[in-house]
Enzyme design. Structure first.
Site, PDB file in Angstrom:
ATOM      1  N   GLU A  90       0.820  -1.208   0.000  1.00 12.41           N
ATOM      2  CA  GLU A  90       0.000   0.000   0.000  1.00 12.41           C
ATOM      3  C   GLU A  90       0.858   1.263   0.000  1.00 12.41           C
ATOM      4  O   GLU A  90       2.058   1.225   0.298  1.00 12.41           O
ATOM      5  CB  GLU A  90      -0.947  -0.013   1.192  1.00 12.41           C
ATOM      6  CG  GLU A  90      -0.243  -0.032   2.539  1.00 12.41           C
ATOM      7  CD  GLU A  90      -1.244  -0.190   3.680  1.00 12.41           C
ATOM      8  OE1 GLU A  90      -1.701  -1.323   3.903  1.00 12.41           O
ATOM      9  OE2 GLU A  90      -1.564   0.807   4.329  1.00 12.41           O
ATOM     10  N   CYS A 103       4.042   8.374   0.000  1.00 12.17           N
ATOM     11  CA  CYS A 103       4.635   7.475   0.987  1.00 12.17           C
ATOM     12  C   CYS A 103       4.762   6.102   0.332  1.00 12.17           C
ATOM     13  O   CYS A 103       3.791   5.544  -0.165  1.00 12.17           O
ATOM     14  CB  CYS A 103       3.722   7.422   2.214  1.00 12.17           C
ATOM     15  SG  CYS A 103       4.292   6.268   3.446  1.00 12.17           S
ATOM     16  N   CYS A 110       7.294  -6.745   7.190  1.00 18.64           N
ATOM     17  CA  CYS A 110       8.462  -6.155   7.846  1.00 18.64           C
ATOM     18  C   CYS A 110       8.889  -7.101   8.958  1.00 18.64           C
ATOM     19  O   CYS A 110       8.051  -7.758   9.565  1.00 18.64           O
ATOM     20  CB  CYS A 110       8.065  -4.804   8.450  1.00 18.64           C
ATOM     21  SG  CYS A 110       9.435  -3.922   9.227  1.00 18.64           S
ATOM     22  N   CYS A 114       7.630  -3.835  15.449  1.00 21.94           N
ATOM     23  CA  CYS A 114       7.358  -2.798  16.453  1.00 21.94           C
ATOM     24  C   CYS A 114       5.955  -3.038  17.029  1.00 21.94           C
ATOM     25  O   CYS A 114       5.040  -3.422  16.298  1.00 21.94           O
ATOM     26  CB  CYS A 114       7.441  -1.411  15.825  1.00 21.94           C
ATOM     27  SG  CYS A 114       9.084  -1.050  15.183  1.00 21.94           S
ATOM     28  N   CYS A 117       2.811  -1.247  15.270  1.00 24.11           N
ATOM     29  CA  CYS A 117       2.749  -1.106  13.812  1.00 24.11           C
ATOM     30  C   CYS A 117       2.080  -2.318  13.178  1.00 24.11           C
ATOM     31  O   CYS A 117       2.376  -3.467  13.538  1.00 24.11           O
ATOM     32  CB  CYS A 117       4.160  -0.934  13.270  1.00 24.11           C
ATOM     33  SG  CYS A 117       4.224  -0.744  11.485  1.00 24.11           S
ATOM     34  N   CYS A 332       0.276   2.739   8.818  1.00 21.77           N
ATOM     35  CA  CYS A 332       1.037   1.692   8.125  1.00 21.77           C
ATOM     36  C   CYS A 332       0.390   0.313   8.140  1.00 21.77           C
ATOM     37  O   CYS A 332       0.145  -0.235   9.204  1.00 21.77           O
ATOM     38  CB  CYS A 332       2.375   1.501   8.821  1.00 21.77           C
ATOM     39  SG  CYS A 332       3.457   2.836   8.589  1.00 21.77           S
TER      40      CYS A 332
END
Ligand code: SAH
Length: 346
Positions: A90, A103, A110, A114, A117, A332
Site C-alpha cells: 500500500e 509514501c 516487515c 514494532c 505497527c 502503516c
C-alpha cells in the site's frame, strides 16, 4: 523477477549497446520506462530491441494500482498495489500546500515487529526490488499526470535499511535527472535505527533526509515497544544520527509517536531533550494511530500539546504532525491487512 524499472541509466545503456543498438535508443527507452509505458506502446523503439529485453527476462510492469481510496477529510489518497507475484502493498499520497508527497513501501511486510505497527504483524514476506519501489511513484504519476509526485518518503511498510541494496538503487534512480528527477532534498528515508546501515548510507554518498523512528527516550521504554532496541541502544542510535549529520550536513529528524502511558510523561520529555541535545535535529510528534490488532492507544490531543510545550520549553525544535487520512486507514499496513483478510486480489 526482473523489471525494466530496476535498471539504472548506465545498466540500460550497457544492455542496449550489448544488443547492438545505437546509443540514442537508451534515452528514448529510459524516458518510456520512467513514465510507466509498456512495451506495446513504446512507439519509437524497434521490436528487435524489445525482444532482446524480453529474452533476458525484463518485465515492463512491476506493479499496478488495484484500489484507490480518497479521504473526504483532507484529500489524502490511499493506494493498494498488486505486484506480479500476487503480493499486495500500500501507499499514500498526501497533498500539502507546497506539493504532493508519496509514501512508499520498501518491503512486503516487515521483520522489525514494532509493538504499535500493523506492517510487522505477519513478519517479512519479501524485499521489494528497486523497480518495485520506483514503480509505486511511476504508477501514481501515470494515473494522475507527470510530476504529480513531488516528494517521496520511504515510510510505507518495511524497513528500507533492511533492504539496503534495492533501496540505494532506488535512491540513485529516483533522483536521476534523466529519469524522475526528484531532488535529493525531496526524498526522506525513515528507519527504526539500523546504526551500521545509517553510517554506510552516508559513507557511500547517499544523502536523503534521514528520519529516525526513536519513539522512546531510553532503552527501557524502547525495548518494550521496538525489538530493535535489543540490538542498538538509544545512545548508539543518536551517535549514528550525529555521524549522519556530520557527513551530510543534513538535519536529522526524530519521529516520536506518543503512546498513552508509555512514552508521554514529563520525565520522558526531559530525557528526550537531554538525549538529543547538541546537534541540529528536529522532533516530529504524532499521536499513535490505534491499530486494531495492537493493544496500545494514542495520547490525547490535549496531552500531546502539553508534551510539545515541555519540549519547546527545553529548546527542542519540534512540530506536531497532522494525522492524515484518518477515515481511510492511514496508518502503516492497516489497509493491506483489511484487504487480504477480506479475500485478497480480485
Ligand atoms: N521501518 C521504517 C519506516 C516505516 S514506518 C521506520 O521504522 O521508520 C513509518 C513510521 O510510522 C515510523 O516512524 C513508524 O514508527 C510509524 N508508525 C508505525 N505504526 C504507527 C502507528 N500505528 N501510529 C503512528 N505511527 C506509526
Amino acid at each position: 523477477m526482473k523489471f525494466l524499472q530496476d535498471l539504472t541509466y548506465n545498466e540500460l545503456e550497457k544492455i542496449t549497446l550489448d544488443c547492438g543498438m545505437p546509443k540514442y535508443r537508451v534515452g528514448q527507452l529510459f524516458s518510456w520506462i520512467t513514465r510507466g509505458v509498456k512495451y506495446g506502446e513504446m512507439s519509437n523503439i524497434p521490436q528487435s530491441m524489445k525482444d532482446a529485453l524480453i529474452n533476458i527476462g525484463y518485465n515492463d510492469e512491476p506493479i499496478r494500482i488495484i484500489k484507490t481510496l480518497e479521504s473526504k477529510l483532507d484529500g489524502t489518497v490511499k493506494f493498494l498495489y498488486a505486484l506480479q507475484d500476487g503480493n499486495v502493498i500500500e501507499g499514500v499520497l498526501m497533498k500539502y500546500k507546497y506539493g504532493n508527497t508519496l509514501c512508499v513501501s520498501t518491503q512486503v511486510g516487515c521483520r522489525m515487529n514494532c509493538a504499535f505497527c500493523a506492517s510487522g504483524l505477519d513478519g517479512l514476506v519479501r524485499n521489494l526490488t528497486a523497480g518495485e519501489i520506483l514503480g509505486q511513484i511511476i504508477a501514481v504519476n501515470a494515473k494522475y499526470g507527470e510530476k504529480t509526485v513531488g516528494n517521496v518518503v520511504l515510510m510505507g511498510s518495511g524497513e528500507p535499511l533492511d533492504n539496503y541494496d534495492n533501496t540505494v538503487k532506488f535512491l540513485t534512480n529516483v533522483s536521476d535527472p534523466k529519469g524522475l528527477n526528484i531532488s535529493k532534498r525531496g526524498v526522506s528515508l525513515s528507519t527504526c535505527g539500523l546504526c551500521d546501515k545509517m553510517r554506510r548510507l552516508c559513507d557511500e554518498g547517499f544523502t536523503p533526509t534521514l528520519t529516525i523512528s526513536l519513539h522512546a527516550p531510553n532503552d527501557e521504554i524502547r525495548k518494550k515497544i521496538m525489538p530493535i532496541a535489543n540490538r542498538y541502544t538509544v545512545n548508539e542510535v543518536v551517535d549514528a544520527a550525529r555521524y549522519y549529520f556530520n557527513i551530510t550536513k543534513r538535519r536529522v529528524i526524530f519521529e516520536y509517536s506518543l503512546i498513552s502511558g508509555v512514552n508521554d510523561t514529563e520525565e520522558c520529555a526531559y530525557e528526550l531533550a537531554r538525549l538529543i541535545k547538541g546537534f541540529p535535529c528536529h522532533v516530529n510528534l504524532i499521536a499513535l494511530n490505534s491499530v486494531k490488532e495492537r493493544a496500545l492507544n494514542g495520547t490525547s490531543k490535549a496531552h500531546v500539546e502539553k508534551f510539545k510545550a515541555w519540549l519547546e520549553g527545553l529548546k527542542v525544535s519540534v512540530t506536531l504532525r497532522r494525522s492524515m487520512g484518518a477515515d481511510i486507514d492511514g496508518a502503516c499496513g492497516q489497509l493491506r491487512r483489511k484487504f487480504i483478510k477480506g479475500g485478497g486480489v480480485q
